[in-house]
Design a protein around this motif. Structure first.
Motif, mmCIF file in Angstrom:
data_model
loop_
_atom_site.group_PDB
_atom_site.id
_atom_site.type_symbol
_atom_site.label_atom_id
_atom_site.label_comp_id
_atom_site.label_asym_id
_atom_site.label_seq_id
_atom_site.Cartn_x
_atom_site.Cartn_y
_atom_site.Cartn_z
ATOM 1 N N ARG A 129 18.289 21.348 -26.622
ATOM 2 C CA ARG A 129 18.713 21.454 -28.036
ATOM 3 C C ARG A 129 19.181 22.875 -28.347
ATOM 4 N NH1 ARG A 129 17.551 16.665 -30.627
ATOM 5 N NH2 ARG A 129 15.818 15.581 -29.640
ATOM 6 N N GLU A 130 18.393 23.827 -27.878
ATOM 7 C CA GLU A 130 18.761 25.235 -28.033
ATOM 8 C C GLU A 130 20.112 25.498 -27.339
ATOM 9 O OE1 GLU A 130 15.747 27.539 -26.024
ATOM 10 O OE2 GLU A 130 16.771 29.449 -26.366
ATOM 11 N N ASP A 131 20.292 24.900 -26.161
ATOM 12 C CA ASP A 131 21.522 25.144 -25.411
ATOM 13 C C ASP A 131 22.733 24.471 -26.062
ATOM 14 O OD1 ASP A 131 20.267 26.838 -23.706
ATOM 15 O OD2 ASP A 131 20.167 25.465 -22.004
ATOM 16 N N VAL A 132 22.544 23.297 -26.629
ATOM 17 C CA VAL A 132 23.681 22.656 -27.309
ATOM 18 C C VAL A 132 24.092 23.513 -28.514
ATOM 19 C CG1 VAL A 132 24.494 20.607 -28.559
ATOM 20 C CG2 VAL A 132 23.175 20.337 -26.441
ATOM 21 N N ALA A 133 23.110 24.077 -29.194
ATOM 22 C CA ALA A 133 23.437 24.966 -30.324
ATOM 23 C C ALA A 133 24.251 26.167 -29.821
ATOM 24 C CB ALA A 133 22.160 25.429 -31.017
ATOM 25 N N LEU A 134 23.902 26.656 -28.635
ATOM 26 C CA LEU A 134 24.659 27.778 -28.066
ATOM 27 C C LEU A 134 26.067 27.355 -27.632
ATOM 28 C CD1 LEU A 134 21.806 29.500 -26.061
ATOM 29 C CD2 LEU A 134 23.185 30.582 -27.852
ATOM 30 N N MET A 135 26.190 26.113 -27.134
ATOM 31 C CA MET A 135 27.536 25.617 -26.783
ATOM 32 C C MET A 135 28.413 25.692 -28.031
ATOM 33 S SD MET A 135 26.729 22.105 -24.688
ATOM 34 C CE MET A 135 25.422 22.115 -23.467
ATOM 35 N N LYS A 136 27.816 25.261 -29.136
ATOM 36 C CA LYS A 136 28.557 25.256 -30.397
ATOM 37 C C LYS A 136 28.895 26.694 -30.806
ATOM 38 C CE LYS A 136 28.623 22.943 -34.746
ATOM 39 N NZ LYS A 136 27.904 22.289 -35.809
ATOM 40 N N ALA A 137 27.929 27.568 -30.643
ATOM 41 C CA ALA A 137 28.158 28.965 -31.021
ATOM 42 C C ALA A 137 29.285 29.593 -30.183
ATOM 43 C CB ALA A 137 26.868 29.764 -30.857
ATOM 44 N N CYS A 138 29.433 29.139 -28.942
ATOM 45 C CA CYS A 138 30.509 29.667 -28.072
ATOM 46 C C CYS A 138 31.840 28.978 -28.346
ATOM 47 C CB CYS A 138 30.223 29.406 -26.599
ATOM 48 S SG CYS A 138 28.777 30.175 -25.961
ATOM 49 N N GLY A 139 31.821 27.950 -29.171
ATOM 50 C CA GLY A 139 33.059 27.245 -29.498
ATOM 51 C C GLY A 139 33.470 26.181 -28.487
ATOM 52 N N LEU A 140 32.591 25.839 -27.538
ATOM 53 C CA LEU A 140 32.995 24.852 -26.526
ATOM 54 C C LEU A 140 33.354 23.523 -27.195
ATOM 55 C CD1 LEU A 140 30.268 25.208 -23.719
ATOM 56 C CD2 LEU A 140 32.332 26.566 -24.085
ATOM 57 N N THR A 141 34.486 22.978 -26.826
ATOM 58 C CA THR A 141 34.838 21.640 -27.337
ATOM 59 C C THR A 141 34.435 20.573 -26.321
ATOM 60 O OG1 THR A 141 37.072 21.770 -26.389
ATOM 61 C CG2 THR A 141 36.799 22.522 -28.675
ATOM 62 N N HIS A 142 34.249 20.988 -25.058
ATOM 63 C CA HIS A 142 33.888 20.053 -23.990
ATOM 64 C C HIS A 142 32.816 20.694 -23.114
ATOM 65 C CE1 HIS A 142 37.819 18.598 -25.222
ATOM 66 N NE2 HIS A 142 37.562 17.450 -24.610
ATOM 67 N N TYR A 143 31.911 19.870 -22.620
ATOM 68 C CA TYR A 143 30.894 20.362 -21.684
ATOM 69 C C TYR A 143 30.739 19.318 -20.585
ATOM 70 C CZ TYR A 143 26.317 21.781 -19.835
ATOM 71 O OH TYR A 143 25.287 22.171 -19.030
ATOM 72 N N ARG A 144 30.848 19.798 -19.349
ATOM 73 C CA ARG A 144 30.676 18.859 -18.234
ATOM 74 C C ARG A 144 29.368 19.161 -17.519
ATOM 75 N NH1 ARG A 144 31.421 19.406 -12.179
ATOM 76 N NH2 ARG A 144 33.029 20.928 -12.646
ATOM 77 N N THR A 145 28.614 18.101 -17.272
ATOM 78 C CA THR A 145 27.462 18.204 -16.400
ATOM 79 C C THR A 145 27.399 16.916 -15.584
ATOM 80 O OG1 THR A 145 25.109 18.724 -16.255
ATOM 81 C CG2 THR A 145 25.777 17.315 -18.097
ATOM 82 N N ASP A 155 23.689 12.485 -27.564
ATOM 83 C CA ASP A 155 23.738 12.361 -29.036
ATOM 84 C C ASP A 155 23.804 13.738 -29.691
ATOM 85 O OD1 ASP A 155 23.623 9.676 -28.623
ATOM 86 O OD2 ASP A 155 21.494 9.463 -29.154
ATOM 87 N N GLU A 156 23.025 14.648 -29.149
ATOM 88 C CA GLU A 156 23.004 16.015 -29.693
ATOM 89 C C GLU A 156 24.388 16.671 -29.543
ATOM 90 O OE1 GLU A 156 20.109 17.219 -30.921
ATOM 91 O OE2 GLU A 156 20.619 19.332 -31.206
ATOM 92 N N MET A 157 25.008 16.454 -28.385
ATOM 93 C CA MET A 157 26.339 17.044 -28.178
ATOM 94 C C MET A 157 27.360 16.419 -29.120
ATOM 95 S SD MET A 157 26.386 17.418 -24.039
ATOM 96 C CE MET A 157 28.130 17.662 -23.979
ATOM 97 N N LEU A 158 27.325 15.093 -29.217
ATOM 98 C CA LEU A 158 28.300 14.424 -30.077
ATOM 99 C C LEU A 158 28.124 14.868 -31.536
ATOM 100 C CD1 LEU A 158 28.275 10.834 -28.488
ATOM 101 C CD2 LEU A 158 30.085 12.565 -28.301
ATOM 102 N N ALA A 159 26.863 14.996 -31.949
ATOM 103 C CA ALA A 159 26.601 15.423 -33.329
ATOM 104 C C ALA A 159 27.095 16.851 -33.561
ATOM 105 C CB ALA A 159 25.106 15.325 -33.622
ATOM 106 N N SER A 160 27.195 17.628 -32.487
ATOM 107 C CA SER A 160 27.656 19.018 -32.616
ATOM 108 C C SER A 160 29.156 19.150 -32.348
ATOM 109 C CB SER A 160 26.899 19.912 -31.626
ATOM 110 O OG SER A 160 25.524 19.775 -31.809
#
Ligand code: BGP
Length: 475
Positions: free
Chosen positions: A65-81, A110-115
């Motif tokens: 959850r903390e990391d998804v918030a950071l993805m958002k803070a970095c402006g990532l529109t896509h994340y691959r894992t 869900d967390e990523m989609l919501a962000s």
């Protein structure tokens, strides 16, 4: 020096990548759920830098959850894992799902989609279950192809309604090249035939998963992620050019051609037969590969590979290895990333782009990984403790610039994904070379901190413009 600004098209992805095993950690992992990487780390921990490895990794499984918030803070529109095959199932034969692990992925997605971050999921990033290596010899066995398809079926059934971008493999050539061709990694065997068998079964598995995905009518696309090395001959002399072509054939086209064109290069069959490399394949396999090609490819591009014609004779008792046809070549004065030992040359992007246009009919692709791993980044901290990674910003900008120029020229390049979102664990190098936009502080409970590049990336996404300074010729 001159400043250049280039627009970033709105449909051009700007994201970052990682994998399950390099981030999640073993928390919650059950007995019998080891992957090939886990087994290797357990057997031979001493070859992993400072003893770090997949056991805790970045503890993403507890901190997503903390990391998804950071993805958002970095402006990532896509994340691959990736999804970790070895943990997604409790029984690899019956494909019985591990509900607990699967529900973690539900929450993560869900967390990523919501962000507002689009998940891109890969089905295998080296996470072959260890027990399948032990029992069947891993991808050397066709049985494992069947079991992988069963696993994929479960994954699509579970997440197919909410994930739109799928990938079968990440760098399918890597494990067998390190283990069976070069014997650099556990379980250290040298067997070129087995290497080719793994290659073939992974190509077959790709086709079968593409077939399964389309038959299920799942929305979205299915691709695969490859790591073709842009290979340059030392000189334009025919013997050096041949060395580069051979390198390209054995390491690049062996996956690019089946995935995109649906066929192996004819020359590969001839040379493998000529050198007594024994691998089994059927007409039915080849027909499956021809009929089920991927929708797109992600390409991992880091460095150019330079080769020259071999200068020594092959010892008659040494079994065939593709190095029969080439030797590595180091260009004096080349620009290097000394931490990783990789040459830096952004022109690789332009070369690959031209190749995708000319040899692969302008097939859709994107940069799935590109990045710069640097050792001991703490030395670049400012007074506030933020890593001033200007070298990473320059590296990204130069490679992204080439990708954007290719796109402007009509090449079907759909995006740029950085390796990596946070610092994470690499095979053997572990946390030695740091790749992230986000620092993982191992001295302080893996605390996350944005680096300067994270703020820069955010501004890149917000402005949809890349500005960079290019070196001019000295006057
Ligand atoms: C790619 C892999 C990644 C990652 C990256 C960085 O080949 O797909 O998993 O590890 O390389 O390279 P390395 O980890 O060897 O420094």
């Amino acid at each position: 020096m001159s400043n250049v600004t280039i627009e970033i098209p709105h449909d051009f992805m700007l994201g970052a990548a990682a994998s399950a095993w390099q981030t999640e950690g073993w928390s919650g992992k059950k007995a019998g759920q080891d992957s090939f990487l886990d087994a290797w780390y357990q057997q031979d921990r001493h070859v992993w830098h400072n003893g770090y490895g997949p056991a805790i990794a970045t503890d993403f499984i507890n901190r997503y959850r903390e990391d998804v918030a950071l993805m958002k803070a970095c402006g990532l529109t896509h994340y691959r894992t990736s999804i970790n095959w070895s943990r997604f199932l409790l029984d690899y034969e019956t494909a019985q799902m591990d509900e607990e692990y699967a529900s973690y992925y539900d929450r993560l997605i869900d967390e990523m989609l919501a962000s507002g971050i689009e998940p891109m999921l890969c089905l295998e990033h080296y996470e072959l279950p260890a027990v399948l290596l032990e029992k069947y010899g891993g991808w050397g066995s066709k049985k494992v192809v069947d079991l992988f398809v069963r696993y994929a079926e479960q994954v699509f059934a579970h997440y197919g309604h909410k994930v739109r971008r799928w990938f079968v493999f990440n760098e399918p050539i890597v494990v067998q090249t390190r283990v069976y061709l070069d014997a650099l990694r556990w379980p250290y065997q040298q067997d070129t035939s087995l290497w080719m068998q793994w290659n073939h079964h992974k190509n077959l598995a790709t086709a079968r998963v593409v077939q399964l995905f389309r038959a299920g009518g799942w929305p979205g696309s299915i691709g695969t992620i490859l790591n073709p090395e842009v290979t340059w001959p030392r000189s334009s002399a025919p013997h050096d050019v041949k060395a580069a072509e051979m390198y390209d054939l054995f390491y690049n086209r062996v996956f690019l051609d089946p995935a995109i064109k649906g066929v192996y290069p004819a020359q590969l069959f001839t040379l493998l037969a000529q050198h007594q490399v024994r691998w089994s394949y059927s007409d039915e396999d080849l027909a499956l590969i021809a009929a089920h090609r991927v929708d797109e490819v992600g390409l991992n591009l880091y460095y150019p590979h330079r080769v020259k014609a071999p200068s020594r004779a092959w010892h008659p008792e040494t079994p065939f290895h593709p190095a029969y046809y080439y030797e590595h070549f180091e260009l004096p004065g080349r620009r290097m990333n000394p931490s990783r030992g990789w040459e830096i040359q952004p022109r690789i992007v332009a070369d690959m782009a031209a190749r995708m246009r000319d040899e692969y009919d302008n097939f859709p692709w994107f940069i799935a990984e590109n990045g710069m791993g640097i050792e001991n980044e703490a030395r670049f901290k400012n007074e506030q403790g933020e890593i001033q990674d200007d070298y990473r910003i320059a590296f990204i900008a130069e490679h992204l610039h080439e990708a954007l120029l290719a796109r402007q020229a009509g090449i079907n390049c759909r995006g740029y994904m950085l390796w990596a979102f946070t610092d994470n664990v690499s095979p053997m190098n572990a946390f030695k070379n740091r790749y992230g936009l986000i620092e993982i502080d191992l001295e302080n409970q893996r605390q996350r901190r944005m680096k300067k590049s994270a703020h820069w990336f955010r501004q890149l996404v917000d402005s949809r413009q890349l500005t960079l300074t290019l070196d001019d010729e000295p006057k």
